[in-house]
Design a protein around this motif. Structure first.
Motif, PDB file in Angstrom:
ATOM      1  N   MET A  85     -36.107 -84.879  38.167  1.00  0.00           N
ATOM      2  CA  MET A  85     -34.844 -83.843  37.914  1.00  0.00           C
ATOM      3  C   MET A  85     -35.392 -82.679  38.675  1.00  0.00           C
ATOM      4  SD  MET A  85     -33.421 -82.628  34.559  1.00  0.00           S
ATOM      5  CE  MET A  85     -31.966 -83.491  34.562  1.00  0.00           C
ATOM      6  N   LYS A  86     -34.549 -82.006  39.047  1.00  0.00           N
ATOM      7  CA  LYS A  86     -34.591 -80.751  39.734  1.00  0.00           C
ATOM      8  C   LYS A  86     -34.759 -79.350  38.412  1.00  0.00           C
ATOM      9  CE  LYS A  86     -32.587 -81.482  44.169  1.00  0.00           C
ATOM     10  NZ  LYS A  86     -31.457 -81.456  45.058  1.00  0.00           N
ATOM     11  N   PHE A  87     -35.887 -78.883  38.445  1.00  0.00           N
ATOM     12  CA  PHE A  87     -35.893 -77.855  37.301  1.00  0.00           C
ATOM     13  C   PHE A  87     -34.917 -76.546  37.876  1.00  0.00           C
ATOM     14  CE2 PHE A  87     -40.256 -79.548  36.698  1.00  0.00           C
ATOM     15  CZ  PHE A  87     -39.950 -80.209  35.820  1.00  0.00           C
ATOM     16  N   GLU A  88     -34.315 -76.630  38.791  1.00  0.00           N
ATOM     17  CA  GLU A  88     -33.522 -75.561  39.431  1.00  0.00           C
ATOM     18  C   GLU A  88     -32.308 -75.521  38.666  1.00  0.00           C
ATOM     19  OE1 GLU A  88     -34.559 -72.821  41.143  1.00  0.00           O
ATOM     20  OE2 GLU A  88     -36.231 -74.034  41.458  1.00  0.00           O
ATOM     21  N   SER A  89     -31.629 -76.839  37.989  1.00  0.00           N
ATOM     22  CA  SER A  89     -30.705 -76.952  37.287  1.00  0.00           C
ATOM     23  C   SER A  89     -30.913 -76.320  35.834  1.00  0.00           C
ATOM     24  CB  SER A  89     -30.273 -78.354  37.100  1.00  0.00           C
ATOM     25  OG  SER A  89     -29.986 -78.976  38.398  1.00  0.00           O
ATOM     26  N   LEU A 104     -38.445 -81.850  28.522  1.00  0.00           N
ATOM     27  CA  LEU A 104     -37.875 -81.284  29.786  1.00  0.00           C
ATOM     28  C   LEU A 104     -38.228 -79.859  29.707  1.00  0.00           C
ATOM     29  CD1 LEU A 104     -36.190 -80.975  32.379  1.00  0.00           C
ATOM     30  CD2 LEU A 104     -34.375 -80.620  31.129  1.00  0.00           C
ATOM     31  N   LEU A 105     -38.061 -78.993  28.764  1.00  0.00           N
ATOM     32  CA  LEU A 105     -38.473 -77.729  28.959  1.00  0.00           C
ATOM     33  C   LEU A 105     -39.923 -77.426  28.911  1.00  0.00           C
ATOM     34  CD1 LEU A 105     -35.928 -76.436  26.236  1.00  0.00           C
ATOM     35  CD2 LEU A 105     -36.108 -75.768  28.677  1.00  0.00           C
ATOM     36  N   LYS A 106     -40.916 -78.443  28.373  1.00  0.00           N
ATOM     37  CA  LYS A 106     -42.185 -78.188  28.416  1.00  0.00           C
ATOM     38  C   LYS A 106     -42.621 -78.566  29.968  1.00  0.00           C
ATOM     39  CE  LYS A 106     -44.617 -81.761  26.970  1.00  0.00           C
ATOM     40  NZ  LYS A 106     -45.390 -82.745  26.333  1.00  0.00           N
ATOM     41  N   ASP A 149     -44.091 -75.900  34.809  1.00  0.00           N
ATOM     42  CA  ASP A 149     -44.038 -75.732  36.313  1.00  0.00           C
ATOM     43  C   ASP A 149     -44.066 -74.230  36.611  1.00  0.00           C
ATOM     44  OD1 ASP A 149     -43.114 -76.749  39.104  1.00  0.00           O
ATOM     45  OD2 ASP A 149     -41.458 -75.606  38.546  1.00  0.00           O
ATOM     46  N   ILE A 150     -43.468 -73.486  35.743  1.00  0.00           N
ATOM     47  CA  ILE A 150     -43.918 -71.870  36.056  1.00  0.00           C
ATOM     48  C   ILE A 150     -45.313 -71.691  35.908  1.00  0.00           C
ATOM     49  CG2 ILE A 150     -43.426 -69.707  34.606  1.00  0.00           C
ATOM     50  CD1 ILE A 150     -40.610 -71.049  33.548  1.00  0.00           C
ATOM     51  N   PHE A 151     -45.893 -71.971  35.003  1.00  0.00           N
ATOM     52  CA  PHE A 151     -47.379 -71.643  35.040  1.00  0.00           C
ATOM     53  C   PHE A 151     -48.083 -72.115  36.215  1.00  0.00           C
ATOM     54  CE2 PHE A 151     -46.324 -70.570  30.610  1.00  0.00           C
ATOM     55  CZ  PHE A 151     -46.751 -69.236  30.564  1.00  0.00           C
ATOM     56  N   ASP A 152     -47.679 -73.328  36.605  1.00  0.00           N
ATOM     57  CA  ASP A 152     -48.220 -73.974  37.920  1.00  0.00           C
ATOM     58  C   ASP A 152     -47.838 -72.852  39.216  1.00  0.00           C
ATOM     59  OD1 ASP A 152     -49.414 -76.129  36.755  1.00  0.00           O
ATOM     60  OD2 ASP A 152     -47.890 -77.424  37.510  1.00  0.00           O
ATOM     61  N   ALA A 159     -43.432 -69.977  21.501  1.00  0.00           N
ATOM     62  CA  ALA A 159     -44.328 -70.838  22.068  1.00  0.00           C
ATOM     63  C   ALA A 159     -44.275 -70.458  23.475  1.00  0.00           C
ATOM     64  CB  ALA A 159     -43.974 -72.341  22.171  1.00  0.00           C
ATOM     65  N   PHE A 160     -43.828 -69.989  24.352  1.00  0.00           N
ATOM     66  CA  PHE A 160     -43.717 -69.459  25.664  1.00  0.00           C
ATOM     67  C   PHE A 160     -44.522 -68.143  25.707  1.00  0.00           C
ATOM     68  CE2 PHE A 160     -42.300 -66.930  29.255  1.00  0.00           C
ATOM     69  CZ  PHE A 160     -42.626 -68.154  30.337  1.00  0.00           C
ATOM     70  N   GLN A 161     -44.477 -67.445  24.753  1.00  0.00           N
ATOM     71  CA  GLN A 161     -44.945 -66.003  24.616  1.00  0.00           C
ATOM     72  C   GLN A 161     -46.656 -66.489  24.319  1.00  0.00           C
ATOM     73  OE1 GLN A 161     -43.583 -63.135  21.734  1.00  0.00           O
ATOM     74  NE2 GLN A 161     -41.405 -63.486  22.254  1.00  0.00           N
ATOM     75  N   LYS A 162     -46.885 -67.197  23.579  1.00  0.00           N
ATOM     76  CA  LYS A 162     -48.258 -67.802  23.191  1.00  0.00           C
ATOM     77  C   LYS A 162     -48.981 -68.255  24.392  1.00  0.00           C
ATOM     78  CE  LYS A 162     -51.840 -68.646  20.685  1.00  0.00           C
ATOM     79  NZ  LYS A 162     -52.787 -67.450  20.196  1.00  0.00           N
TER      80      LYS A 162
END
Length: 166
Positions: free
Chosen positions: A1-5, A45-47, A52-55, A98-101
């Protein structure tokens, strides 16, 4: 799935609570069965999106860790540019503890990698946590309220106090 969506939906809704499997699959032009072949649920999916963001962040910053005399301003600028360019959906993710951590831990790891690269053998966990918390706080303020300041300006301001702490 494209994360862009998913990223596009986050920009549209400005809330994780409004994100559903139905609107994700509609945006990605997939059916629900295909979604569930790849992900357990929306949280899964959000995980993947966050990983992907951290990569991407790691990829953009890793070249600086290869340079012994890498300029702190350039490192900060690269880091800040990533957030500024993606601020429209990252603002929503910042609402999640969780994202902040995870971002805090990423920054701590980067600080340690920078210290290792420079041969600084000082083990001061509290100092790294304070620096990482400060960076995270500045980043969150900047993305939410300080957008009128360029990444270059914020980078320079951060560099001024960080050179005393690193």
């Amino acid at each position: 799935m494209k994360f862009e969506s998913v990223k596009s939906l986050l920009m549209e809704t400005q809330s994780l609570h409004e994100l559903t499997v139905r609107n994700v699959t509609a945006k990605a032009e997939l059916n629900r069965e295909t979604f569930y072949l790849h992900y357990v649920d929306l949280h899964d999916l959000l995980k993947h999106v966050v990983n992907d963001i951290f990569d991407d962040l790691s990829s953009s910053l890793s070249p600086f860790l290869q340079l012994k005399n890498a300029d702190l301003d350039n490192q900060l600028l690269s880091f800040l540019d990533y957030f500024y360019q993606n601020r429209k959906y990252l603002t929503v993710l910042f609402e999640e503890k969780a994202f902040q951590k995870k971002l805090h831990n990423f920054i701590v790891d980067f600080i340690q990698a920078r210290r290792d690269m420079r041969g600084i053998e000082k083990e001061d966990t509290v100092a790294k946590d304070i620096i990482a918390s400060s960076i995270l706080g500045i980043l969150m303020w900047w993305i939410r309220d300080g957008k009128r300041y360029s990444s270059e300006y914020i980078s320079h301001q951060m560099s001024l106090w960080m050179t005393r702490s690193y």
